[in-house]
Design a protein around this motif. Structure first.
Motif, mmCIF file in Angstrom:
data_model
loop_
_atom_site.group_PDB
_atom_site.id
_atom_site.type_symbol
_atom_site.label_atom_id
_atom_site.label_comp_id
_atom_site.label_asym_id
_atom_site.label_seq_id
_atom_site.Cartn_x
_atom_site.Cartn_y
_atom_site.Cartn_z
ATOM 1 N N ARG A 24 -22.510 -119.208 52.107
ATOM 2 C CA ARG A 24 -22.395 -119.911 50.375
ATOM 3 C C ARG A 24 -23.921 -120.084 50.329
ATOM 4 N NH1 ARG A 24 -21.836 -124.535 50.242
ATOM 5 N NH2 ARG A 24 -20.623 -125.799 51.733
ATOM 6 N N ARG A 25 -24.105 -120.824 51.161
ATOM 7 C CA ARG A 25 -25.697 -121.663 51.291
ATOM 8 C C ARG A 25 -27.516 -120.623 51.452
ATOM 9 N NH1 ARG A 25 -25.086 -126.098 54.136
ATOM 10 N NH2 ARG A 25 -24.183 -127.715 52.170
ATOM 11 N N THR A 26 -28.147 -120.919 50.428
ATOM 12 C CA THR A 26 -29.236 -120.055 51.138
ATOM 13 C C THR A 26 -29.958 -121.372 51.344
ATOM 14 O OG1 THR A 26 -29.885 -119.043 49.065
ATOM 15 C CG2 THR A 26 -28.649 -117.881 50.455
ATOM 16 N N ARG A 27 -31.461 -120.763 52.163
ATOM 17 C CA ARG A 27 -32.863 -121.708 51.879
ATOM 18 C C ARG A 27 -33.664 -120.721 52.210
ATOM 19 N NH1 ARG A 27 -30.981 -126.576 55.027
ATOM 20 N NH2 ARG A 27 -28.896 -126.712 55.823
ATOM 21 N N ASP A 28 -34.747 -122.453 52.224
ATOM 22 C CA ASP A 28 -36.064 -121.725 51.920
ATOM 23 C C ASP A 28 -36.581 -121.214 53.636
ATOM 24 O OD1 ASP A 28 -38.916 -120.779 51.864
ATOM 25 O OD2 ASP A 28 -38.958 -122.092 50.175
ATOM 26 N N PRO A 29 -37.128 -119.838 53.694
ATOM 27 C CA PRO A 29 -37.462 -119.566 54.947
ATOM 28 C C PRO A 29 -38.878 -120.204 55.512
ATOM 29 C CG PRO A 29 -37.739 -117.499 53.648
ATOM 30 C CD PRO A 29 -37.077 -118.664 52.967
ATOM 31 N N GLU A 30 -39.492 -120.920 54.658
ATOM 32 C CA GLU A 30 -40.925 -121.538 55.764
ATOM 33 C C GLU A 30 -40.027 -123.194 55.777
ATOM 34 O OE1 GLU A 30 -43.363 -120.809 55.493
ATOM 35 O OE2 GLU A 30 -42.952 -118.687 54.707
ATOM 36 N N GLU A 31 -38.729 -123.684 55.133
ATOM 37 C CA GLU A 31 -38.242 -124.527 56.179
ATOM 38 C C GLU A 31 -37.223 -124.533 56.855
ATOM 39 O OE1 GLU A 31 -36.280 -126.767 51.866
ATOM 40 O OE2 GLU A 31 -38.129 -126.657 51.109
ATOM 41 N N VAL A 32 -37.906 -123.467 57.647
ATOM 42 C CA VAL A 32 -36.234 -123.335 58.828
ATOM 43 C C VAL A 32 -37.334 -123.166 59.651
ATOM 44 C CG1 VAL A 32 -34.897 -121.399 59.835
ATOM 45 C CG2 VAL A 32 -35.282 -121.278 57.329
ATOM 46 N N SER A 33 -36.549 -123.971 61.115
ATOM 47 C CA SER A 33 -37.281 -123.836 62.375
ATOM 48 C C SER A 33 -37.541 -123.364 63.014
ATOM 49 C CB SER A 33 -37.210 -125.995 62.518
ATOM 50 O OG SER A 33 -37.927 -125.591 64.039
ATOM 51 N N ILE A 34 -37.546 -122.914 63.738
ATOM 52 C CA ILE A 34 -37.360 -121.867 65.240
ATOM 53 C C ILE A 34 -38.097 -122.696 66.389
ATOM 54 C CG2 ILE A 34 -36.946 -119.378 63.038
ATOM 55 C CD1 ILE A 34 -39.766 -118.629 63.897
ATOM 56 N N THR A 35 -38.588 -123.841 65.967
ATOM 57 C CA THR A 35 -38.988 -124.337 67.019
ATOM 58 C C THR A 35 -37.975 -124.038 68.751
ATOM 59 O OG1 THR A 35 -38.718 -126.767 67.163
ATOM 60 C CG2 THR A 35 -40.643 -125.807 66.700
ATOM 61 N N TRP A 36 -38.139 -124.199 70.016
ATOM 62 C CA TRP A 36 -37.453 -123.710 71.138
ATOM 63 C C TRP A 36 -38.112 -124.809 71.926
ATOM 64 C CZ3 TRP A 36 -39.010 -121.353 75.392
ATOM 65 C CH2 TRP A 36 -37.287 -121.212 76.795
ATOM 66 N N GLN A 37 -37.587 -125.531 73.088
ATOM 67 C CA GLN A 37 -38.083 -126.984 73.296
ATOM 68 C C GLN A 37 -36.961 -126.320 75.117
ATOM 69 O OE1 GLN A 37 -38.327 -130.861 73.358
ATOM 70 N NE2 GLN A 37 -38.816 -131.380 75.297
ATOM 71 N N ILE A 38 -38.012 -126.303 76.297
ATOM 72 C CA ILE A 38 -37.096 -126.168 77.617
ATOM 73 C C ILE A 38 -37.882 -127.068 78.243
ATOM 74 C CG2 ILE A 38 -38.612 -124.014 78.338
ATOM 75 C CD1 ILE A 38 -36.368 -123.104 79.980
ATOM 76 N N ASP A 39 -37.201 -128.253 78.718
ATOM 77 C CA ASP A 39 -37.513 -128.557 79.858
ATOM 78 C C ASP A 39 -38.467 -130.271 79.048
ATOM 79 O OD1 ASP A 39 -39.484 -130.353 82.648
ATOM 80 O OD2 ASP A 39 -36.832 -130.071 83.134
#
Length: 366
Positions: A24-39
């Motif tokens: 029901r809720r959408t967001r601005d794509p520029e405000e989405v984080s796709i960062t990933w951290q391993i170790d």
């Protein structure tokens, strides 16, 4: 469900059989984080490249790292067998389809040169990006010291099927638990596709587990061995093992990395929605202008000396590596701007980061 009177089978689903449900809720794509951290290593994107000669060279590993991903070099490929493999890569791109497999077997019959392992890793490391390299379980005991001494950051042990309990009467099998415990670098290991196998791999101390049985564009494992587990269900099962191991270990989180069967941006989003923390992709990167395969794609299974389980396939070239990963796209088939598409999917579904996105609702199509 019943397959026959004497056999039962569970219904499993491919990535192209499921769909992501908008919220029901959408967001601005520029405000989405796709960062990933391993170790200790943090990446701008959750994308790991398949360790294949058609996808990763030392130069492309550096370029991928600079664009926010993780490039994994195959230490059993041409770059550690030949000082200058470029003429051979050019030859492979010109081979007739009928002659390709036999010629690949001949080219890859050259021995691995230990001094080239250190040289290639240093080429990547000196550029200042996170350095990752792959060995098969069969070669790990022989060459791992050279890999560690060269200063690799992430060690990938990858095969079609990797088990924590390999049984062999001919040779002493690799004891993954003891091996990983003795290393000073985080290890990503796989593939596997079941809850039980994943749980056993997690108990070895691995930082990440690869999900998949070699279901990518250049693989014929299903036709040759009959081994296949649809990726959507495999990811869900291994994600369940991650959840249970988190409780069992008192809070140790093992990353689930979906490996294979992701030819476009929609597949990547679906893999993450099923519970993967990151994805390992091959053919999408092989389509970039900088890829060593020159528009062709093949994996290590394609040149096995006794039983090839892969083939060289033509994937074409769609744009630069930057365009493939981060856009802008000039095609509408999901082969370009992979990470931009992921941001938009997450924004459409209303999620702000990858961990939240793993909880998105999915449906099964007819």
């Amino acid at each position: 469900m019943d397959i026959g009177l004497g056999k039962l089978g569970r219904r499993a689903y491919r990535l192209d059989e499921i769909g992501i449900v908008p919220a029901r809720r959408t967001r601005d794509p520029e405000e989405v984080s796709i960062t990933w951290q391993i170790d200790a290593y943090r990446f701008d994107t959750p994308m790991v490249t398949s360790p294949m000669d058609s996808v990763v060279s030392p130069a492309t590993a550096v370029a991928i790292g600079e664009l926010g991903g993780l490039g994994v070099l195959d230490l059993e490929g041409l770059w550690t067998r030949y000082q200058d493999p470029e003429p051979l890569l050019a030859e492979i791109a010109e081979l007739d389809d009928e002659a390709a497999t036999r010629r690949l077997q001949e080219i890859y019959a050259a021995p691995i040169r230990e001094e080239l392992i250190g040289q290639r890793i240093e080429e990547i490391r000196s550029a200042g990006v996170v350095t990752a390299a792959r060995l098969s379980p069969q070669r790990t005991a022989e060459f791992h010291k050279a890999v560690i001494e060269a200063g690799v950051d992430l060690f990938v042990i990858r095969g079609t099927t990797v088990s924590a309990e390999h049984v062999s009467g001919r040779a002493e099998p690799l004891n993954l638990k003891a091996f990983i415990y003795d290393l000073d670098v985080p290890v990503i290991v796989g593939g596997c596709a079941t809850y039980t196998a994943a749980l056993h791999l997690m108990r070895t101390g691995a930082a990440g587990v690869l999900v998949g049985f070699g279901g990518g564009a250049g693989h014929t494992t299903d036709r040759v061995l009959g081994v296949a587990v649809p990726m959507a269900s495999a990811i869900g099962d291994v994600a369940a093992a991650r959840r249970d191991y988190l409780d069992e270990s008192g809070g140790r989180y093992v990353h689930v990395i979906a490996d294979g069967g992701m030819g476009n941006s929609g597949d990547i989003a679906k893999a993450l929605s099923c519970g993967a923390d990151a994805v390992m992709v091959g053919s999408p990167i092989a389509r970039s202008a900088e890829s060593p395969g020159r528009g062709y794609h093949w994996g290590s299974e394609a040149h096995h000396d006794e039983l090839p389980r892969g083939q060289r396939v033509h994937v074409g070239t769609v744009g630069s590596l930057r365009q493939v990963m981060n856009g802008p796209a000039s095609t509408s088939d999901g082969t370009m701007n992979l990470m931009g598409a992921l941001r938009r999917t997450m924004a459409t579904a209303g999620y702000s980061d990858l961990k939240e996105f793993q909880r998105v609702e999915v449906v099964v199509g007819p």
